[in-house]
Design an enzyme around this catalytic site. Structure first.
Site: not given
Length: 536
Positions: A79, A155-156, A222, A224, A251, A280
């Site tokens: 990516r 992205n985001e 993503h 996290y 991610e 990531w």
């Protein structure tokens, strides 16, 4: 009335004549990589599962050797971070070079526009509409690359302010991309900085998918700190599976400033479900998240602990990645592994047991990826654990309970074997009146360290407890690198773990868990064994 009727008849005859002359247009005309149900498939219909990492190209344009280095560690996907001007801009010629590097290194490349990161919350962020403007400006470099390039529009794209605007903004972006002639597989990131903790993407994904005239959009979450438990991870993945919509984990990391993501469950569940993941990131992180570097200073020989985990650990890239058939990778594997042997139980306690079985074999070409252990419970069998070897130590079981278990093998293409013959065992009573036991599982290990997760603390008594203390000894030369869900102190090689404020109270038969990471001398294979638990 007669004039109107005559006009209508004429219009109908004209329409029928047009239908006879012109061939019917297909409902959609996706080419190259495309969505098929919950999967991504190549032009030949072969399922493709992303196993890759992100590379921050826009800030490190000279580090083009990263593509070959990432490929050498068996990734099938990269990516690539790009910018249209919020950061150093990557114009059409630069993007054309990236495309060439992707092709040369036999990598599927997800190109993402980073300008939109945190829109509505972070100053300077671009809108998704501006991101589409960028893609249009570099379109000449992307024409004809649909077989190996995925366009991650932004992205985001929205922070935590006004995430409900994500749906209309994303629909508009997809519609514009198609109107501009892009036929690529499109990837769309979730709001809430990609983590979708308010479930806007999850709950509106069908509307967004329906807005793509080519039915060729994949959703990206993503993972996290929001995804720090197995329950949260599986629930989110279950929602997309139930909806029949495609999802990738675009991610994730092993740690983060907003919490400690459960990377082991993320990777295990992705492998079990045939879902792509992209970690990531390769190198060059700053701002306090340098721990997310997979290699030090872009040196492929300098793998960090995170790099070791994602490339060489259980369910990691090295073990599960398969090159795209477009580049000559292995063909379609539809052959399931052979059925494992009957599991045998040993070391049965009030809260755990060790199971062993004879190995399966795989002749389909994608390789044996691991085993899933289930508890047979009628129509709703429970997954008790996963292993890449022919044994597993189960923890967190209930005292005085009969368990009927079986094993299934799975290969790298996601094919599953039949169920092994079932085995039955019964956990012991546990005894006592408030005592506790602790049992740890080495979840993953590499040459320089290992992760023990979970260490399951069980109240095996007949009355509740309000706190617990677990002690264990680190082998010589080993040092504690981190811990979670417990207050930990170290004296010499003795580690003392006390309950956190939120997990000390356990009813009779109740359990909780904590985990830790250890570093050890390279080549040392010892791990922690033996735990003592004291209740209070």
């Amino acid at each position: 009335m007669s004039t109107r009727l005559g006009a209508a008849v004429a219009a109908l005859l004209s329409l029928l004549l047009t239908m006879l002359i012109l061939p019917a247009a297909p409902a959609h005309a996706a080419v190259g990589l495309r969505v098929s149900g919950t999967r991504i498939v190549e032009a030949n219909g072969n399922a493709f599962v992303m196993r890759g990492v992100s590379h921050a190209h826009t800030w490190y344009t000279s580090q083009t050797g990263a593509f070959a280095h990432i490929k050498a560690l068996r990734a099938n996907t990269v990516r690539v971070v790009l910018s249209g001007g919020r950061w150093p801009a990557n114009g059409a010629s630069d993007v054309a070079n990236i495309v060439s590097l992707c092709r040369q290194n036999r990598l599927i490349c997800v190109l993402e526009n980073h300008d939109t990161t945190g829109y509505g919350e972070q100053s300077g962020a671009y809108t998704l509409d501006q991101a589409v403007d960028y893609w249009n400006s570099v379109k000449s470099a992307l024409t004809g690359t649909e077989d190996f390039i995925v366009v991650n529009i932004g992205n985001e794209p929205i922070g935590n302010n006004n995430p409900s605007s994500w749906t209309s903004a994303t629909i508009d972006a997809i519609t514009r991309m198609r109107s501009l002639g892009f036929q690529h597989l499109l990837m769309v990131d979730a709001p809430n900085w990609g983590q979708d903790w308010q479930f806007v993407m999850r709950d509106n994904a069908q509307r967004v998918a329906d807005a793509d005239p080519q039915d060729n959009t994949v959703f990206s979450v993503h993972m996290y700190g929001v995804y720090d438990t197995a329950a949260e991870i599986t629930a989110y993945l279950d929602a997309f599976r139930t909806a029949g919509l495609p999802l990738v984990i675009g991610e994730f990391g092993h740690n983060h400033s907003d919490g400690n993501p459960d990377e082991d469950t993320i990777m295990a569940q992705a492998q079990a479900r045939g879902i792509g993941y992209i970690g990531w990131s390769w190198s060059g992180n700053g701002g306090g998240v340098e721990y997310l570097d997979m290699v030090n200073n872009f040196d492929p020989a300098g793998l960090t602990s995170w790099g070791e985990r994602i490339f060489n650990g259980a369910n990691g890239i090295g073990q599960t990645s398969r090159e795209a058939t477009y580049f000559g990778g292995g063909g379609t594997d539809t052959t399931a592994p052979t059925t494992p042997g009957t599991p045998s139980a040993s070391g049965v306690t009030s809260s755990g047991a060790t199971l062993t079985w004879t190995a399966s074999t795989d002749a389909g070409g994608s390789g044996l990826a691991g085993y899933d252990v289930y508890r047979e419970q009628g129509s709703n069998d429970t997954l008790l654990g996963q292993s890449v070897t022919t044994s597993i130590t189960l923890t967190g079981l209930s005292p005085s309970t009969q368990y009927q278990v079986y094993v299934r093998a799975r290969d790298g293409a996601g094919n599953q074997s039949g169920n092994s013959p079932a085995a039955t065992f019964t956990t012991t009573s546990g005894g006592g009146d408030g005592g506790c036991t602790a049992a740890g599982t080495v979840q993953t290990q590499w040459s320089g360290g290992y992760v023990v997760q979970p260490v399951t603390v069980t109240n095996g008594g007949t009355s509740g407890i309000t706190g617990w203390t677990v002690t264990f000894t680190l082998p010589a030369g080993h040092t504690l690198a981190g811990s979670w869900n417990a207050s930990v102190s170290v004296s010499g090689q003795t580690v003392t773990a006390r309950n956190a404020a939120y997990n000390g109270t356990l009813s009779a038969g109740g359990s909780t868990s904590f985990g830790f990471q250890v570093t050890r001398p390279s080549g040392n294979t010892a791990t922690v064994s033996g735990y003592t638990c004291t209740a209070s």
